[in-house]
Design a protein around this motif. Structure first.
Motif, PDB file in Angstrom:
ATOM      1  N   ALA A  74      49.920  44.865  32.885  1.00 53.70           N
ATOM      2  CA  ALA A  74      49.894  44.116  34.148  1.00 53.70           C
ATOM      3  C   ALA A  74      48.512  43.519  34.337  1.00 53.70           C
ATOM      4  CB  ALA A  74      50.238  45.033  35.319  1.00 53.70           C
ATOM      5  N   GLY A  75      48.466  42.439  35.102  1.00 48.74           N
ATOM      6  CA  GLY A  75      47.203  41.809  35.411  1.00 48.74           C
ATOM      7  C   GLY A  75      47.202  41.285  36.833  1.00 48.74           C
ATOM      8  N   ILE A  76      46.016  41.122  37.394  1.00 52.00           N
ATOM      9  CA  ILE A  76      45.875  40.638  38.759  1.00 52.00           C
ATOM     10  C   ILE A  76      44.677  39.709  38.815  1.00 52.00           C
ATOM     11  CG2 ILE A  76      44.506  42.642  39.470  1.00 52.00           C
ATOM     12  CD1 ILE A  76      46.031  42.482  42.191  1.00 52.00           C
ATOM     13  N   ASN A  77      44.831  38.616  39.551  1.00 51.87           N
ATOM     14  CA  ASN A  77      43.728  37.660  39.595  1.00 51.87           C
ATOM     15  C   ASN A  77      42.639  38.148  40.556  1.00 51.87           C
ATOM     16  OD1 ASN A  77      44.924  37.137  42.074  1.00 51.87           O
ATOM     17  ND2 ASN A  77      44.744  34.917  41.888  1.00 51.87           N
ATOM     18  N   ARG A  78      41.614  37.335  40.720  1.00 51.05           N
ATOM     19  CA  ARG A  78      40.402  37.810  41.371  1.00 51.05           C
ATOM     20  C   ARG A  78      40.589  38.179  42.839  1.00 51.05           C
ATOM     21  NH1 ARG A  78      36.025  33.400  39.485  1.00 51.05           N
ATOM     22  NH2 ARG A  78      37.556  32.075  40.527  1.00 51.05           N
ATOM     23  N   ASP A  79      41.418  37.442  43.551  1.00 52.93           N
ATOM     24  CA  ASP A  79      41.590  37.762  44.970  1.00 52.93           C
ATOM     25  C   ASP A  79      42.857  38.570  45.239  1.00 52.93           C
ATOM     26  OD1 ASP A  79      42.828  34.488  46.134  1.00 52.93           O
ATOM     27  OD2 ASP A  79      43.674  35.968  44.774  1.00 52.93           O
ATOM     28  N   GLY A  80      43.559  38.940  44.182  1.00 52.88           N
ATOM     29  CA  GLY A  80      44.752  39.755  44.335  1.00 52.88           C
ATOM     30  C   GLY A  80      45.991  38.984  44.708  1.00 52.88           C
ATOM     31  N   GLY A  81      45.898  37.672  44.746  1.00 51.00           N
ATOM     32  CA  GLY A  81      47.021  36.871  45.185  1.00 51.00           C
ATOM     33  C   GLY A  81      48.061  36.584  44.115  1.00 51.00           C
ATOM     34  N   ARG A  82      47.717  36.875  42.888  1.00 52.61           N
ATOM     35  CA  ARG A  82      48.653  36.602  41.799  1.00 52.61           C
ATOM     36  C   ARG A  82      48.656  37.772  40.840  1.00 52.61           C
ATOM     37  NH1 ARG A  82      48.767  30.669  39.470  1.00 52.61           N
ATOM     38  NH2 ARG A  82      49.482  30.465  41.623  1.00 52.61           N
ATOM     39  N   THR A  83      49.840  38.153  40.423  1.00 53.18           N
ATOM     40  CA  THR A  83      50.008  39.249  39.470  1.00 53.18           C
ATOM     41  C   THR A  83      50.937  38.826  38.349  1.00 53.18           C
ATOM     42  OG1 THR A  83      51.844  40.191  40.735  1.00 53.18           O
ATOM     43  CG2 THR A  83      49.638  41.010  41.235  1.00 53.18           C
ATOM     44  N   PHE A 140      59.272  45.003  37.690  1.00 57.47           N
ATOM     45  CA  PHE A 140      60.131  45.586  38.723  1.00 57.47           C
ATOM     46  C   PHE A 140      59.996  47.101  38.825  1.00 57.47           C
ATOM     47  CE2 PHE A 140      62.707  41.927  37.013  1.00 57.47           C
ATOM     48  CZ  PHE A 140      62.278  41.033  37.969  1.00 57.47           C
ATOM     49  N   ARG A 141      59.213  47.723  37.929  1.00 58.08           N
ATOM     50  CA  ARG A 141      58.963  49.171  38.024  1.00 58.08           C
ATOM     51  C   ARG A 141      57.517  49.474  38.379  1.00 58.08           C
ATOM     52  NH1 ARG A 141      59.320  52.391  33.725  1.00 58.08           N
ATOM     53  NH2 ARG A 141      58.860  50.751  32.190  1.00 58.08           N
ATOM     54  N   PHE A 142      56.604  48.619  37.932  1.00 56.75           N
ATOM     55  CA  PHE A 142      55.177  48.839  38.157  1.00 56.75           C
ATOM     56  C   PHE A 142      54.651  47.799  39.145  1.00 56.75           C
ATOM     57  CE2 PHE A 142      53.911  50.942  33.831  1.00 56.75           C
ATOM     58  CZ  PHE A 142      54.932  51.864  33.979  1.00 56.75           C
ATOM     59  N   ALA A 143      53.593  48.181  39.851  1.00 53.07           N
ATOM     60  CA  ALA A 143      52.906  47.245  40.741  1.00 53.07           C
ATOM     61  C   ALA A 143      51.403  47.376  40.512  1.00 53.07           C
ATOM     62  CB  ALA A 143      53.243  47.539  42.196  1.00 53.07           C
ATOM     63  N   ILE A 144      50.721  46.260  40.581  1.00 51.84           N
ATOM     64  CA  ILE A 144      49.265  46.256  40.440  1.00 51.84           C
ATOM     65  C   ILE A 144      48.663  45.711  41.726  1.00 51.84           C
ATOM     66  CG2 ILE A 144      49.272  43.976  39.332  1.00 51.84           C
ATOM     67  CD1 ILE A 144      46.845  44.904  37.679  1.00 51.84           C
ATOM     68  N   SER A 145      47.568  46.301  42.141  1.00 53.39           N
ATOM     69  CA  SER A 145      46.875  45.829  43.341  1.00 53.39           C
ATOM     70  C   SER A 145      45.387  46.092  43.168  1.00 53.39           C
ATOM     71  CB  SER A 145      47.408  46.533  44.590  1.00 53.39           C
ATOM     72  OG  SER A 145      47.211  47.940  44.499  1.00 53.39           O
ATOM     73  N   ARG A 146      44.600  45.492  44.025  1.00 52.48           N
ATOM     74  CA  ARG A 146      43.157  45.703  43.967  1.00 52.48           C
ATOM     75  C   ARG A 146      42.593  45.715  45.374  1.00 52.48           C
ATOM     76  NH1 ARG A 146      40.775  41.112  40.411  1.00 52.48           N
ATOM     77  NH2 ARG A 146      38.783  42.056  41.020  1.00 52.48           N
ATOM     78  N   ALA A 180      36.842  45.431  48.261  1.00 47.65           N
ATOM     79  CA  ALA A 180      35.823  46.136  49.053  1.00 47.65           C
ATOM     80  C   ALA A 180      35.479  47.497  48.451  1.00 47.65           C
ATOM     81  CB  ALA A 180      36.316  46.305  50.488  1.00 47.65           C
ATOM     82  N   LYS A 181      36.438  48.067  47.717  1.00 43.45           N
ATOM     83  CA  LYS A 181      36.224  49.369  47.088  1.00 43.45           C
ATOM     84  C   LYS A 181      35.998  49.268  45.592  1.00 43.45           C
ATOM     85  CE  LYS A 181      38.954  51.973  50.464  1.00 43.45           C
ATOM     86  NZ  LYS A 181      40.101  52.909  50.670  1.00 43.45           N
ATOM     87  N   ASN A 182      35.977  48.030  45.077  1.00 44.16           N
ATOM     88  CA  ASN A 182      35.779  47.833  43.633  1.00 44.16           C
ATOM     89  C   ASN A 182      36.792  48.624  42.809  1.00 44.16           C
ATOM     90  OD1 ASN A 182      33.604  46.251  44.312  1.00 44.16           O
ATOM     91  ND2 ASN A 182      32.101  47.391  43.127  1.00 44.16           N
ATOM     92  N   THR A 183      38.030  48.602  43.229  1.00 42.63           N
ATOM     93  CA  THR A 183      39.049  49.419  42.582  1.00 42.63           C
ATOM     94  C   THR A 183      40.325  48.625  42.350  1.00 42.63           C
ATOM     95  OG1 THR A 183      38.148  51.413  43.630  1.00 42.63           O
ATOM     96  CG2 THR A 183      40.365  51.570  42.737  1.00 42.63           C
ATOM     97  N   VAL A 184      40.948  48.874  41.217  1.00 40.88           N
ATOM     98  CA  VAL A 184      42.253  48.308  40.909  1.00 40.88           C
ATOM     99  C   VAL A 184      43.213  49.467  40.660  1.00 40.88           C
ATOM    100  CG1 VAL A 184      41.730  48.059  38.450  1.00 40.88           C
ATOM    101  CG2 VAL A 184      43.520  46.650  39.482  1.00 40.88           C
ATOM    102  N   TYR A 185      44.458  49.261  41.077  1.00 44.38           N
ATOM    103  CA  TYR A 185      45.456  50.315  41.004  1.00 44.38           C
ATOM    104  C   TYR A 185      46.668  49.863  40.186  1.00 44.38           C
ATOM    105  CZ  TYR A 185      42.822  51.705  45.169  1.00 44.38           C
ATOM    106  OH  TYR A 185      41.822  52.027  46.057  1.00 44.38           O
ATOM    107  N   LEU A 186      47.307  50.832  39.577  1.00 48.84           N
ATOM    108  CA  LEU A 186      48.583  50.581  38.921  1.00 48.84           C
ATOM    109  C   LEU A 186      49.559  51.639  39.423  1.00 48.84           C
ATOM    110  CD1 LEU A 186      50.069  48.825  36.780  1.00 48.84           C
ATOM    111  CD2 LEU A 186      49.604  50.676  35.146  1.00 48.84           C
ATOM    112  N   GLN A 187      50.508  51.198  40.224  1.00 43.93           N
ATOM    113  CA  GLN A 187      51.536  52.097  40.739  1.00 43.93           C
ATOM    114  C   GLN A 187      52.737  52.031  39.811  1.00 43.93           C
ATOM    115  OE1 GLN A 187      51.595  54.174  43.694  1.00 43.93           O
ATOM    116  NE2 GLN A 187      53.400  54.931  42.605  1.00 43.93           N
ATOM    117  N   MET A 188      53.103  53.170  39.264  1.00 43.10           N
ATOM    118  CA  MET A 188      54.194  53.234  38.290  1.00 43.10           C
ATOM    119  C   MET A 188      55.353  54.028  38.872  1.00 43.10           C
ATOM    120  SD  MET A 188      51.888  53.939  34.881  1.00 43.10           S
ATOM    121  CE  MET A 188      51.041  55.346  35.588  1.00 43.10           C
TER     122      MET A 188
END
Length: 124
Positions: free
Chosen positions: A49-58, A66-72, A75-83
């Motif tokens: 998965a990938g996410i652009n700089r402002d989180g607006g596109r994945t 449809f099973r995983f989600a990516i977010s960032r 402010a916390k310098n963190t990216v997440y992968l929800q599986m």
């Protein structure tokens, strides 16, 4: 220079859920596209998965769409992968990566910085 540290891996039964996180050092986190890759034993590292700089596109690989989600959280310098709905074939070491670019990349060579990886094991 960006340093990446993954956390949150572990073992889960098939059908379960897990969230992995990646904390980045530095004050320019929002300048980087972020990606998650995985590598199973004996296999090549593959894009998840990938996410652009402002989180607006994945963007997701077909195997996790449809099973995983990516977010960032910039402010916390963190990216997440929800599986969710995890399968045994999701078992791998999961790596986060940073790319100094505008577009999401899907190959390892497109990324500039890598974390050390976190193990995710899904049992049947």
């Amino acid at each position: 220079q960006v340093q990446l540290v993954e956390s949150g891996g572990g073992s889960v039964q098939a059908g379960g859920s897990l969230r992995v996180s990646c904390a980045a050092s530095g004050r320019t986190f929002s300048s980087y596209v972020m990606g998650w890759f995985r590598q199973a034993p004996g296999k090549e590292r593959e894009f998840v998965a990938g996410i652009n700089r402002d989180g607006g596109r994945t963007y997701f690989s077909d195997s996790v769409k449809f099973r995983f989600a990516i977010s960032r959280d910039n402010a916390k310098n963190t990216v997440y992968l929800q599986m969710t709905s995890l399968k045994p074939e999701d078992t791998a070491v999961y790596y986060c990566a940073a790319r100094y670019a505008m577009l999401i990349g899907t190959t390892p060579t497109q990324y500039d910085y890598w974390g050390q990886g976190t193990q995710v094991t899904v049992s049947s």
